[in-house]
Design an enzyme around this catalytic site. Sequence first.
Site, PDB file in Angstrom:
ATOM      1  N   LYS A   1       0.855  -1.200   0.000  1.00 44.62           N
ATOM      2  CA  LYS A   1       0.000   0.000   0.000  1.00 44.62           C
ATOM      3  C   LYS A   1       0.887   1.244   0.000  1.00 44.62           C
ATOM      4  O   LYS A   1       2.101   1.156   0.217  1.00 44.62           O
ATOM      5  CB  LYS A   1      -0.900  -0.012   1.234  1.00 44.62           C
TER       6      LYS A   1
ATOM      7  N   ARG B   1     -10.011   0.121  16.434  1.00 46.87           N
ATOM      8  CA  ARG B   1     -10.016   1.042  15.300  1.00 46.87           C
ATOM      9  C   ARG B   1     -11.034   0.527  14.295  1.00 46.87           C
ATOM     10  O   ARG B   1     -12.009   1.178  13.994  1.00 46.87           O
ATOM     11  CB  ARG B   1      -8.593   1.095  14.721  1.00 46.87           C
TER      12      ARG B   1
ATOM     13  N   TYR C   1      18.393  28.708   9.282  1.00 47.38           N
ATOM     14  CA  TYR C   1      17.216  29.377   9.854  1.00 47.38           C
ATOM     15  C   TYR C   1      17.243  29.315  11.377  1.00 47.38           C
ATOM     16  O   TYR C   1      17.511  28.266  11.971  1.00 47.38           O
ATOM     17  CB  TYR C   1      15.934  28.711   9.358  1.00 47.38           C
TER      18      TYR C   1
ATOM     19  N   MET D   1      14.022  23.741   3.112  1.00 46.65           N
ATOM     20  CA  MET D   1      13.159  23.093   2.124  1.00 46.65           C
ATOM     21  C   MET D   1      13.966  22.291   1.104  1.00 46.65           C
ATOM     22  O   MET D   1      13.603  21.163   0.759  1.00 46.65           O
ATOM     23  CB  MET D   1      12.298  24.145   1.409  1.00 46.65           C
TER      24      MET D   1
HETATM   25  C1  LIG Z   1      -0.358  -1.757   6.794  1.00 42.62           C
HETATM   26  C2  LIG Z   1      -0.904  -3.032   7.310  1.00 42.62           C
HETATM   27  C3  LIG Z   1      -0.064  -4.119   7.571  1.00 42.62           C
HETATM   28  C4  LIG Z   1       1.443  -4.045   7.478  1.00 42.62           C
HETATM   29  O1  LIG Z   1       1.952  -3.466   8.669  1.00 42.62           O
HETATM   30  P1  LIG Z   1       3.532  -3.348   8.932  1.00 42.62           P
HETATM   31  O2  LIG Z   1       3.604  -2.799  10.300  1.00 42.62           O
HETATM   32  O3  LIG Z   1       4.041  -2.376   7.922  1.00 42.62           O
HETATM   33  O4  LIG Z   1       4.084  -4.692   8.758  1.00 42.62           O
HETATM   34  C5  LIG Z   1      -0.649  -5.314   7.959  1.00 42.62           C
HETATM   35  N1  LIG Z   1      -1.982  -5.420   8.098  1.00 42.62           N
HETATM   36  C6  LIG Z   1      -2.826  -4.387   7.880  1.00 42.62           C
HETATM   37  C7  LIG Z   1      -4.285  -4.569   8.060  1.00 42.62           C
HETATM   38  C8  LIG Z   1      -2.310  -3.160   7.480  1.00 42.62           C
HETATM   39  O5  LIG Z   1      -3.156  -2.130   7.260  1.00 42.62           O
END
Ligand SMILES: *Cc1c(COP(=O)(O)O)cnc(C)c1O
Length: 360
Positions: A35, A131, A255, A303
């Site tokens: 993702k 969640r 800065y 930046m």
């Molecule tokens: C993003 C995600 C993972 C992977 O998590 P990592 O900590 O990057 O290994 C696994 N399961 C779900 C449901 C996720 O959203």
Amino acid sequence: MARPAHALIDLDAIRHNYAQAKALSPNSKAIAIIKANAYGHGAVMVGKALSAQADAFGVACLEEALELRESGIENPILLLEGIFEPEELQDVDQHRLMIAVATYRQLQWLLEAKLEHPVDVFLKMDSGMHRLGFAPEETEAVYQQLAQCKQINSVVLMTHFARADEADTSFTEQQVSCFDSAVAHIPAPCALSNSAGILSDAKANQAYIRPGIMLYGATPMGTDHASDALLKPAMSLRSAIFSIRDLPVGERIGYGGRFVCDRPTRVGVVAMGYADGYPRHAVDGTPVWVNGHMSRIIGKVSMDMLTVDLTDLPHIKEGDPVELWGEHVSANLVADHSATIAYTLFTGVTRRVPLRYVNE
Ligand SMILES: *Cc1c(COP(=O)(O)O)cnc(C)c1O
């Protein structure tokens, strides 16, 4: 000559890290989580690099899955957040995607849909993260609804760990036993572990694991954890020194004048800033690799550039290569100096930074 900032992505390292995840859980299939553009590493390139090996891919949403399908990737793909509106089920059907079901709204959309091909579903239970997912006492009834629906091909039971990156495994164990007892009478395979769960001492029985950050070579367990040695960093964020000057004692750099020279100081300016994704919160002393030697940030990150201490490195010259994180400086270490985690560093690399691939 182009601006020297770029990220080198080692696809062999990602294949190695995927194999490590499988080796740690040899009886499980591994859903490679790609993702968020494969955590900034390029989802299509990572997907292609893993396509021969990966049991499946996991992405957040339909748009991310379609990008993979359009590039010709045919492995099973799971939408980890499921669908956001019922119309998406047409694409899910057409592209044979697997979907998480985590809310009653998603369940309803699915039960009412007309699909050509029965779909594979990951039923998400909330075992303590609070969640997403169905409550433990609701899960069996939801499973029965799915199991009786002709449009559902298979159901995998899934939950997500909140604290598997901690040395104290007690909360993870509590989540595992909550999950195990809620699904004890359901005849379906299970999927529990993220990277931290895979690397943790807390063990769960499962048909599927879901490695994410570990594929990219950063352990979520912290800089000193033994798992660091199992993994190869996949991203090397690089640039070069493009200006050098000498400053006397008492002069301030950048800065806000945050860094004050406490000795005659040789300052190198690096073409890399927060608009490239380097963290603005990096403190003075954050490690930086400069052509074979360790240096440190002095002064606030700007930046488009940042400043490093070359006082003890008199031979370094303009044009010399710099690594901000990767092989020589772990992303976890930079994250520790910037009040963040490697996940935000990787996903925060911006489109101004070209990705270059090695070991395709
Ligand atoms: C993003 C995600 C993972 C992977 O998590 P990592 O900590 O990057 O290994 C696994 N399961 C779900 C449901 C996720 O959203």
